[in-house]
Structures are given as C-alpha cells and as structure tokens.
Design a protein around this motif. Sequence first.
Motif, PDB file in Angstrom:
ATOM      1  N   ILE A 108      -2.752  -6.636   5.610  1.00  0.00           N
ATOM      2  CA  ILE A 108      -2.559  -7.433   4.406  1.00  0.00           C
ATOM      3  C   ILE A 108      -3.702  -7.048   3.471  1.00  0.00           C
ATOM      4  N   THR A 109      -3.367  -6.503   2.313  1.00  0.00           N
ATOM      5  CA  THR A 109      -4.392  -6.093   1.365  1.00  0.00           C
ATOM      6  C   THR A 109      -4.584  -7.174   0.314  1.00  0.00           C
ATOM      7  N   PHE A 110      -5.833  -7.597   0.150  1.00  0.00           N
ATOM      8  CA  PHE A 110      -6.205  -8.580  -0.861  1.00  0.00           C
ATOM      9  C   PHE A 110      -6.895  -7.836  -2.000  1.00  0.00           C
ATOM     10  N   ALA A 122       3.017   7.815   6.666  1.00  0.00           N
ATOM     11  CA  ALA A 122       2.541   7.166   5.440  1.00  0.00           C
ATOM     12  C   ALA A 122       2.969   5.714   5.404  1.00  0.00           C
ATOM     13  N   ALA A 123       4.175   5.411   5.808  1.00  0.00           N
ATOM     14  CA  ALA A 123       4.672   4.035   5.779  1.00  0.00           C
ATOM     15  C   ALA A 123       3.913   3.168   6.777  1.00  0.00           C
ATOM     16  N   SER A 124       3.591   3.705   7.942  1.00  0.00           N
ATOM     17  CA  SER A 124       2.899   2.905   8.942  1.00  0.00           C
ATOM     18  C   SER A 124       1.458   2.640   8.545  1.00  0.00           C
ATOM     19  N   ALA A 125       0.853   3.517   7.733  1.00  0.00           N
ATOM     20  CA  ALA A 125      -0.522   3.328   7.302  1.00  0.00           C
ATOM     21  C   ALA A 125      -0.625   2.357   6.135  1.00  0.00           C
ATOM     22  N   ALA A 126       0.465   2.107   5.455  1.00  0.00           N
ATOM     23  CA  ALA A 126       0.443   1.227   4.295  1.00  0.00           C
ATOM     24  C   ALA A 126       0.380  -0.230   4.724  1.00  0.00           C
ATOM     25  N   SER A 127      -0.065  -1.070   3.804  1.00  0.00           N
ATOM     26  CA  SER A 127      -0.116  -2.500   4.071  1.00  0.00           C
ATOM     27  C   SER A 127       1.279  -3.097   4.070  1.00  0.00           C
ATOM     28  N   ALA A 128       1.450  -4.144   4.877  1.00  0.00           N
ATOM     29  CA  ALA A 128       2.716  -4.867   4.902  1.00  0.00           C
ATOM     30  C   ALA A 128       2.851  -5.746   3.679  1.00  0.00           C
TER      31      ALA A 128
END
Length: 162
Positions: free
Chosen positions: A94-96, A61-67
């Motif tokens: 990076i999620t915008f 889950a952590a690796s799939a999340a955005s930095a």
Amino acid sequence: MASIACAAVTVPSYAALNAGVSKVTKVSSRATVVCSAAPVENKWSKLAKGLVATGASVLLAASAASAATVKLGSDKGELIFVPDAITVAAGEGITFVNNAGFPHNVVIDEAPDGVDGDALSHEDYLNSPGESFTMTLKDKGTYAVVCQPHQNGGMKMTINVQ
C-alpha cells in the motif's frame, strides 16, 4: 533472408488497480512493442518466444507494483486519507503519497490480535509534496490507521486485509 515481426501489447499499470481494491482512483496503461527479427522459415517461433518473454516481464512488473495508493490530504486540501477505506490481499503493498496539508504520518492505531501495530507504523513525517512510502501488511484483519498530527481533525482510515 530475414523478416521482422512486431506485436503491440497494452499493459495496465497497477498503481491502484487490483481485484481486492474496493475503489480505483486512477489507472493508466502503456503500450509495449515487441519485435523479433527471424529467418522466414522460423519467424513464428521467434515471435512466440518474444511474446512469452514480454508476458513474463509484465507479470513481474505487476507483482512489484502496489495494490493500492492512498493520498495523504485531498486535492482540495482536506486533511483526510483518500480513499479512507481499502481492501487488499495479505502481503500486497500500500503506497501512501503526500498530497496536501502536510506534514503527515501513517500510524496503525488498532491492529488485529497478535499484530504489533507500532512496528508497522510510519511515524516519521512526510514533509514534501509527492513524498511517499509503501507499507505491506501480511496479517489478515482490519487495521485502523490515523495521521497523528491531524487525528483530532478526523484524518483516519480503515485497511481490510484478506
């Protein structure tokens, strides 16, 4: 005879938290409860297996999340990126997220030598509140980013990829 063993594990949500991010805007956590029913003589080995499985799912889950998460427009309605500078590791997302003053887009105005900024840009407008997309930059260096409709108003940011 069987017994039930449970353990609670608090897992951070990595929406904007990463060792390479210079500014964290919001971090939340959620608790996961792991229970294992096992014979009395074998309860510790079953509990250990459950905890190992939980740890593996947390890593996935952590690796799939955005930095990092970047707001397009401030909470006060200013036409800015929030934050206006971030640092991420190569290959992290990076999620915008559209916040205020839209429409917005995200265009790589300057990229490191050999990187096609146009190919990485998201030129389509985000027109709705909460609308988002994730960009992944694989090449190290400094990227200058603008929102084309609001570029003259100063809507720009810097992304450092390490």
